[in-house]
Design an enzyme around this catalytic site. Structure first.
Site, PDB file in Angstrom:
ATOM      1  N   GLU A 148      44.273  46.727  52.652  1.00  0.00           N
ATOM      2  CA  GLU A 148      45.586  46.219  53.074  1.00  0.00           C
ATOM      3  C   GLU A 148      45.648  45.955  54.578  1.00  0.00           C
ATOM      4  OE1 GLU A 148      48.617  48.850  51.504  1.00  0.00           O
ATOM      5  OE2 GLU A 148      47.731  48.817  49.496  1.00  0.00           O
ATOM      6  N   ASN A 190      40.069  45.054  50.178  1.00  0.00           N
ATOM      7  CA  ASN A 190      40.930  45.316  49.022  1.00  0.00           C
ATOM      8  C   ASN A 190      42.391  45.165  49.427  1.00  0.00           C
ATOM      9  OD1 ASN A 190      41.254  46.394  46.248  1.00  0.00           O
ATOM     10  ND2 ASN A 190      42.140  48.177  47.259  1.00  0.00           N
ATOM     11  N   HIS A 201      48.612  45.405  41.141  1.00  0.00           N
ATOM     12  CA  HIS A 201      49.834  46.134  40.803  1.00  0.00           C
ATOM     13  C   HIS A 201      50.900  45.092  40.461  1.00  0.00           C
ATOM     14  CE1 HIS A 201      48.296  50.023  41.979  1.00  0.00           C
ATOM     15  NE2 HIS A 201      47.978  49.583  43.190  1.00  0.00           N
ATOM     16  N   GLU A 261      43.049  48.222  40.934  1.00  0.00           N
ATOM     17  CA  GLU A 261      44.129  49.207  40.804  1.00  0.00           C
ATOM     18  C   GLU A 261      45.181  48.745  39.792  1.00  0.00           C
ATOM     19  OE1 GLU A 261      45.778  50.375  44.604  1.00  0.00           O
ATOM     20  OE2 GLU A 261      43.862  50.091  45.646  1.00  0.00           O
ATOM     21  N   ASP A 303      47.985  48.034  37.190  1.00  0.00           N
ATOM     22  CA  ASP A 303      49.056  48.542  36.350  1.00  0.00           C
ATOM     23  C   ASP A 303      50.128  47.464  36.260  1.00  0.00           C
ATOM     24  OD1 ASP A 303      50.342  48.876  38.866  1.00  0.00           O
ATOM     25  OD2 ASP A 303      49.958  51.017  38.887  1.00  0.00           O
TER      26      ASP A 303
END
Length: 385
Positions: free
Chosen positions: A170, A221, A257, A286, A288
Site C-alpha cells: 500500500e 501489494n 478486498h 487477500e 474476501d
C-alpha cells in the site's frame, strides 16, 4: 462443448443449494477423502489463507488439532501471517523482535507441508509507537538504517521457508486521498524521511530482501489494485522504474478486498497480464467479499449467490494468467474475519463462523477442480477440457 465460467459458477451454486439425497455407496468409495481446495488446486497454483498465529496456532498439537487448525491444514497449501509479521507484532521496540507469532505460523506450515507468504516488510499502517513517533524526525539515513535492519533480520530469519514476500504494501495513495494517486510520502514514515528519492528507497528494500533470501519471490501489494485504473497505472509505472533501476522486484499482488456495494472490475485479467508481460508473477493475496447485512445479521439469497460469483471471478482472473502463482483468502471463516471490526458489513469469507461451507467455497472448489485435469500447468477457465 465449452461452458463459460459464469455458467459453471451458477451450476455450482445451484448444486450447493440443492438437497442431497442419501445414497448407498461401496465402502471403498465412501472411504475416499473429501476433496478440499488444497487437493483440487493446480500444481502450479498455491491456494492459501491468512491466519493469526499468535491467536490460533500457539500451542498447536499436531496429534490433537482443534477444528479450526484441522481445516486450515486440510484446505490450504499456503499460509499468510495475517498480523504476526507486521511491525507492531514482530518489532515492538527499537531493539526488540518478537518472533513468537510468526514462528508459530512457520511451525504449523512445516508440520502440515504448507508454503508461507511473508506479509509485510514496509507499510504505513500497524506500526509500533516508536516508529510512528519518529515520523518527521528521522533523517533519510536514520530511516534507511532502521528499515534495512528490520528487513534483513526478518527475511533472514525465515530464509528458505517463505516462498513469496509482500515487500512493499500500500505505498500508493488512492484518487480520493489528499494529493491524489502518488506515493505515500506523508503517511509512510520511511518514505516521508526519504521523500527526496522514495523510489530509490523502495528499490533498496527489494535489494535487502533479496540479499537476505535470494529464493523468495518479492512482491508489491495493494488494495483497489484488481483492475486497470489510476492506482494500478501508478504501480505499473513504478514497476517499470524499479525494474529499469535493477531492483529485484518479481511480483504484483492484488489484495482483492471486495464489497457487494460496488461492481466487479472486468479488467482484472488484463491488468494481471500487463504486469506479467513485464516478467512479473501476479497473485490474489487477500481475497474476501463483504456485504451490508440486514437487521438479523444475515445476507439475502441474492447476496450469497453474488458473493459466490465474485469469488469465482477473482479465481478465474488468476487461473487465466499463467503467471498467477497464488490465490489467498483473507481468513476462511466469519468468526475470525477482520471485516466487521472495520466496516459496517460482514459475511465476507468462504465459511460461516461455525465452519459451514458457503456457496462461495463450492464455487472455488469447482473452479480449481475444473482447472486441474490431473496435470500442470492449469487449464485456463472457459476452454474445452
Amino acid at each position: 462443448m465449452s461452458h463459460s465460467p459464469q455458467m459453471k459458477r451458477a451450476a455450482a451454486v445451484a448444486a450447493a443449494a440443492a438437497t442431497v439425497l442419501a445414497l448407498t455407496v461401496p465402502a471403498a468409495q465412501a472411504a475416499r477423502p473429501e476433496p478440499t481446495l488444497r487437493s483440487e488446486s493446480p500444481r502450479d497454483l498455491e491456494i492459501g489463507s491468512a491466519v493469526w498465529g499468535q491467536n490460533e496456532l500457539l500451542g498447536y498439537d499436531r496429534k490433537h488439532p482443534n477444528e479450526f487448525q484441522k481445516i486450515l491444514g486440510d484446505e490450504f497449501g499456503s499460509l499468510t501471517p495475517e498480523n504476526d509479521m507486521k511491525w507492531a507484532e514482530i518489532h515492538p521496540e527499537p531493539d526488540v523482535y518478537d518472533f513468537s507469532g510468526a514462528d508459530a505460523v512457520m511451525a504449523f506450515a512445516r508440520a502440515n507441508g504448507q508454503e508461507v507468504r511473508g506479509h509485510t516488510l514496509l507499510w504505513h499502517s500497524q506500526n509500533p509507537a516508536w516508529v510512528t513517533e519518529a515520523a518527521g524526525t528521522w533523517t533519510c539515513d536514520e530511516a534507511r538504517d532502521v528499515l534495512e535492519d528490520h528487513v534483513r533480520t526478518v527475511v533472514g530469519r525465515y530464509a528458505g521457508e517463505v516462498y513469496e514476500w509482500d515487500v512493499i504494501n500500500e505505498v500508493v495513495q488512492d484518487d480520493w486521498d489528499a494529493g491524489g494517486v502518488r506515493l505515500r510520502t506523508e503517511a509512510n514514515p520511511f518514505l516521508k524521511a526519504c521523500a527526496d528519492d522514495p523510489v530509490g528507497l523502495l528499490g533498496d528494500v527489494f535489494r535487502w530482501a533479496h540479499e537476505a533470501d535470494p529464493d523468495a519471490l518479492l512482491f508489491m501489494n495493494d488494495y483497489n489494485a484488481e483492475g486497470i485504473n489510476a492506482k494500478t497505472d501508478a504501480y505499473y509505472a513504478l514497476a517499470k522504474q524499479l525494474l529499469a533501476d535493477g531492483a529485484p522486484l518479481q511480483g504484483f499482488g492484488a489484495q482483492s478486498h471486495l464489497s457487494l456495494q460496488y461492481g466487479f472490475d472486468d479488467s482484472m485479467q488484463a491488468n494481471f497480464e500487463r504486469f506479467a508481460d513485464l516478467g512479473l508473477k501476479v497473485a490474489v493475496t487477500e481475497a474476501d467479499v463483504r456485504m451490508p447485512l440486514g437487521d438479523d445479521g444475515e445476507p439475502t439469497a441474492e447476496q450469497v449467490a453474488l458473493q459466490a460469483d465474485r469469488y469465482g471471478r477473482l479465481l478465474d482472473a488468476c487461473l487465466a494468467v499463467s503467471a498467477c502463482t497464488s490465490f489467498t483468502v483473507w481468513g476462511f471463516d466469519d468468526e475470525r474475519s477482520w471485516v466487521p471490526g472495520v466496516f459496517p458489513e460482514g459475511y465476507a469469507t468462504i465459511m460461516t463462523g461455525d465452519f459451514e461451507k458457503k456457496p462461495a467455497y463450492d464455487v472455488l472448489l469447482a473452479g480449481l477442480r475444473d482447472a486441474t485435469p490431473g496435470r500442470s500447468p492449469r487449464t485456463p477457465p472457459g476452454l474445452n477440457r
